[in-house]
Design a protein around this motif. Structure first.
Motif, short mmCIF file in Angstrom:
data_model
loop_
_atom_site.label_atom_id
_atom_site.label_comp_id
_atom_site.label_asym_id
_atom_site.label_seq_id
_atom_site.Cartn_x
_atom_site.Cartn_y
_atom_site.Cartn_z
N VAL A 447 44.74 31.80 -0.84
CA VAL A 447 44.17 31.29 0.40
C VAL A 447 43.47 29.96 0.18
N MET A 448 42.63 29.90 -0.86
CA MET A 448 41.93 28.66 -1.15
C MET A 448 42.89 27.55 -1.53
N ARG A 449 43.97 27.89 -2.26
CA ARG A 449 44.95 26.86 -2.62
C ARG A 449 45.60 26.28 -1.37
N PHE A 450 45.92 27.15 -0.42
CA PHE A 450 46.52 26.67 0.83
C PHE A 450 45.57 25.71 1.55
N LEU A 451 44.28 26.08 1.63
CA LEU A 451 43.30 25.24 2.31
C LEU A 451 43.11 23.90 1.59
N LEU A 452 43.03 23.97 0.27
CA LEU A 452 42.84 22.74 -0.51
C LEU A 452 44.06 21.82 -0.40
N GLU A 453 45.24 22.39 -0.46
CA GLU A 453 46.45 21.56 -0.35
C GLU A 453 46.54 20.91 1.03
N ALA A 454 46.15 21.64 2.08
CA ALA A 454 46.14 21.04 3.41
C ALA A 454 45.11 19.91 3.49
N ASN A 455 43.93 20.16 2.93
CA ASN A 455 42.88 19.15 2.97
C ASN A 455 43.28 17.89 2.21
N PHE A 456 43.94 18.06 1.06
CA PHE A 456 44.29 16.91 0.22
C PHE A 456 45.73 16.45 0.42
N SER A 457 46.34 16.84 1.53
CA SER A 457 47.76 16.50 1.73
C SER A 457 47.99 14.99 1.86
N ARG A 458 46.99 14.24 2.28
CA ARG A 458 47.13 12.78 2.39
C ARG A 458 46.53 12.04 1.21
N LEU A 459 46.09 12.74 0.21
CA LEU A 459 45.46 12.08 -0.93
C LEU A 459 46.47 11.23 -1.69
N ASP A 460 46.06 10.04 -2.06
CA ASP A 460 46.90 9.14 -2.85
C ASP A 460 46.93 9.61 -4.30
N ARG A 461 48.02 10.28 -4.70
CA ARG A 461 48.14 10.80 -6.05
C ARG A 461 48.51 9.72 -7.07
N SER A 462 48.74 8.49 -6.63
CA SER A 462 49.10 7.42 -7.57
C SER A 462 47.87 6.72 -8.15
N GLN A 463 46.68 7.11 -7.72
CA GLN A 463 45.46 6.45 -8.21
C GLN A 463 45.30 6.66 -9.72
N ARG A 464 44.87 5.64 -10.40
CA ARG A 464 44.63 5.70 -11.84
C ARG A 464 43.19 5.28 -12.14
N PRO A 465 42.64 5.78 -13.24
CA PRO A 465 41.26 5.39 -13.57
C PRO A 465 41.12 3.88 -13.71
N ARG A 466 40.01 3.37 -13.24
CA ARG A 466 39.73 1.94 -13.36
C ARG A 466 39.53 1.60 -14.84
N PRO A 467 40.26 0.64 -15.40
CA PRO A 467 40.10 0.29 -16.82
C PRO A 467 38.69 -0.19 -17.12
N ALA A 468 38.12 0.31 -18.19
CA ALA A 468 36.74 -0.03 -18.57
C ALA A 468 36.74 -0.87 -19.84
N GLN A 469 35.85 -1.82 -19.87
CA GLN A 469 35.71 -2.67 -21.06
C GLN A 469 34.53 -2.25 -21.93
N TYR A 470 33.60 -1.49 -21.36
CA TYR A 470 32.42 -1.03 -22.09
C TYR A 470 32.20 0.45 -21.81
N ARG A 471 31.44 1.08 -22.69
CA ARG A 471 30.97 2.43 -22.41
C ARG A 471 29.48 2.52 -22.75
N LEU A 472 28.78 3.32 -21.97
CA LEU A 472 27.39 3.64 -22.25
C LEU A 472 27.35 5.01 -22.91
N ALA A 473 26.91 5.05 -24.13
CA ALA A 473 26.87 6.31 -24.89
C ALA A 473 25.43 6.81 -24.96
N TRP A 474 25.28 8.11 -24.94
CA TRP A 474 23.95 8.75 -25.00
C TRP A 474 23.84 9.48 -26.34
N SER A 475 22.72 9.30 -27.04
CA SER A 475 22.60 9.90 -28.37
C SER A 475 21.16 10.23 -28.69
#
Length: 512
Positions: A447-475
């Motif tokens: 049931v939840m899968r049906f609802l989620l698929e309907a909700n995200f039916s227009r989602l752009d699945r071609s999106q890719r992560p924005r390339p990053a040049q730096y990272r902030l690390a926590w230590s």
């Protein structure tokens, strides 16, 4: 029994409660403004981008749909735009304007409830203090906690007066504040006979108000609901702490007094609901009392829904339940005292709510001891650094990276707000959110899968992560020599560092 005073005169009297209401909101905002939690700055970043550029996103370079409360962002954006009279868009100033305004209307709505129940208007002060003494509220200022409290009070005011169209307006505002608040709306609608006499008016009004945003969001962003639903439900818990056992874990952690300020009024509200239900089942409960029953039941239902969702114990998730039950308890106590105190002793009837408000204020002040004013962080605090430390680091990071993209440390809100640059994680970059959405759909039941698929039916699945040049690390173990770094500390995590490094230093990683 309803009051027999002239309705116009009584309404004008209700409006006077806006003054102490606005003052209460301003005082709370002054105490909180330096110690806003990290998630609050996610909302403030959205509001700043909307106010300045009509851009719906956490960072200036990516459009995103992770604002849990669309209405809160819109209201904050308007208040931020108003703050521009100071010379610049200042979201924190806008937050102060909005908090004071919502607090004022909440006091007026509470006074309207009191008038309909024929109790002293001073009970609006007690209701106001039940909200602001609640640590789940005052520790999450900047999120949608004050709108939730104000609109729940307003919804109750419309229900006790049987105002169908106005109830629909408040219902629409509530579901735009958080979709789960539809549970409270539905219960109050079903429990209030006056709202069902022309049964279509309230639902139609709510839909006219809320549906345009949902349709726009589904069509434009690819999801009618904010994608934070996916992010939070996949987190499930913090170690062994879940929403269901979160209150007990906090109690074990020594937060006895702050929790009492939320749970004692809620317990009074629960007792009120049980007593009124018992009277109602015998057919002796006045019509105007049923919305109070519904408000308390709605809070309980919201609590149960979060338990079933299986989410972590983010403290602002407890706001709806504790505020709804707390406000119910305030007016339940008012009704008990109205019957117990002779009508010829009005001073006592007016003094009782003031005494409740004073007791809550004292309890709140004592629970904040040691934090200072303005506090560096709120009484419930689970972030990895003090807000001022994140802000100082974010200012410098913005100068260092310029237009480059930076992968976020474990928390993104305050750093990204102060940086006003491209800091990316699942909250700011749709390309990083997409894999979580796909995972949530795969793991859902039929049931939840049906609802989620309907909700995200227009989602752009071609999106890719924005390339990053730096990272902030926590230590906790220091940082590599020669890299920009910032000391961090928190009562929850202890001392640590975040440091900025180029992605290329480690090799691989694909630049994301």
């Amino acid at each position: 029994m309803a009051t027999t005073e002239d309705p116009g005169a009584t309404t004008r009297r209700d409006l006077w409660w806006a003054l102490p209401g606005a003052l209460a909101g301003a005082v709370v905002m002054f105490a909180a403004y330096r110690g806003l939690i990290d998630d609050a700055y996610i909302t403030l970043s959205y509001a700043r981008n909307v106010a300045e550029h009509l851009h719906w996103g956490m960072i200036p370079t990516e459009e995103s749909n992770t604002a849990t409360s669309p209405l809160n962002v819109m209201l904050l954006a308007v208040a931020t735009w108003i703050s521009a009279v100071t010379g610049a868009f200042r979201p924190v100033v806008g937050l102060g304007i909005l908090t004071a305004a919502l607090s004022a209307v909440m006091a007026v709505w509470a006074a309207q409830v009191a008038r309909r129940l024929n109790v002293s208007g001073a009970w609006s002060l007690a209701a106001l203090l039940v909200v602001f003494a609640n640590p789940f509220v005052n520790s999450a200022i900047g999120l949608e906690v004050v709108p939730i409290a104000a609109f729940l009070t307003g919804l109750t005011a419309q229900a006790v007066h049987g105002r169908r169209a106005a109830f629909g307006v408040l219902a629409g505002l509530l579901v735009l504040t958080r979709p789960d608040l539809a549970i409270v709306v539905a219960i109050m609608y079903l429990a209030t006979p006056a709202l069902r006499r022309r049964f279509w008016v309230a639902p139609a009004t709510a839909l006219v108000l809320a549906l345009p945003w949902w349709v726009f969001s589904w069509y434009h962003f690819g999801s009618a609901i904010p994608t934070t639903l996916v992010i939070k439900t996949l987190q499930k818990s913090f170690g062994d702490a879940t929403f269901a056992n979160g209150l007990w874990k906090m109690w074990q952690g020594g937060m006895t007094l702050p929790l009492c300020l939320a749970l004692v009024p809620a317990a009074v509200g629960l007792l009120t609901v049980l007593c009124m239900l018992a009277i109602g089942l015998r057919g002796r409960l006045p019509t105007e009392h049923w919305p109070l029953v519904a408000l308390g039941l709605g809070g309980l239902a919201d609590y149960g829904a979060y338990c079933l969702l299986g989410v972590p114990p983010y403290h602002w998730y407890y706001v709806t339940a504790t505020v709804a039950l707390g406000v119910t308890g305030v007016f339940g106590l008012a009704l008990v005292l109205r019957r117990a105190v002779p009508t010829g002793v009005p001073a006592v009837r007016h003094a009782a709510p003031v005494a409740v408000a004073v007791a809550l204020t004292v309890g709140a002040v004592v629970s904040f001891r040691g934090l200072g004013v303005p506090w560096a962080h709120p009484v419930i605090f689970g972030n990895w650094a003090i807000p001022e430390q994140y802000m100082a680091a974010g200012d410098e990071i913005g100068e260092l990276v310029g237009d480059a993209t930076v992968k976020s440390p474990p928390e993104i809100g305050t750093v990204a707000y102060a940086c006003d640059c491209s800091v990316v994680d699942v909250f700011s970059d749709p390309g990083r959110t997409l894999p979580l959405i796909e995972k949530r759909i795969r793991e859902a039941g039929p049931v939840m899968r049906f609802l989620l698929e309907a909700n995200f039916s227009r989602l752009d699945r071609s999106q890719r992560p924005r390339p990053a040049q730096y990272r902030l690390a926590w230590s906790r173990d220091g940082f590599p020599p020669g890299l920009p770094n910032w000391y961090m500390s928190s009562p929850w995590t202890g001392p640590a560092f975040i440091y900025l490094e180029p992605i290329e230093r480690r090799g691989g990683g694909g630049g994301i």
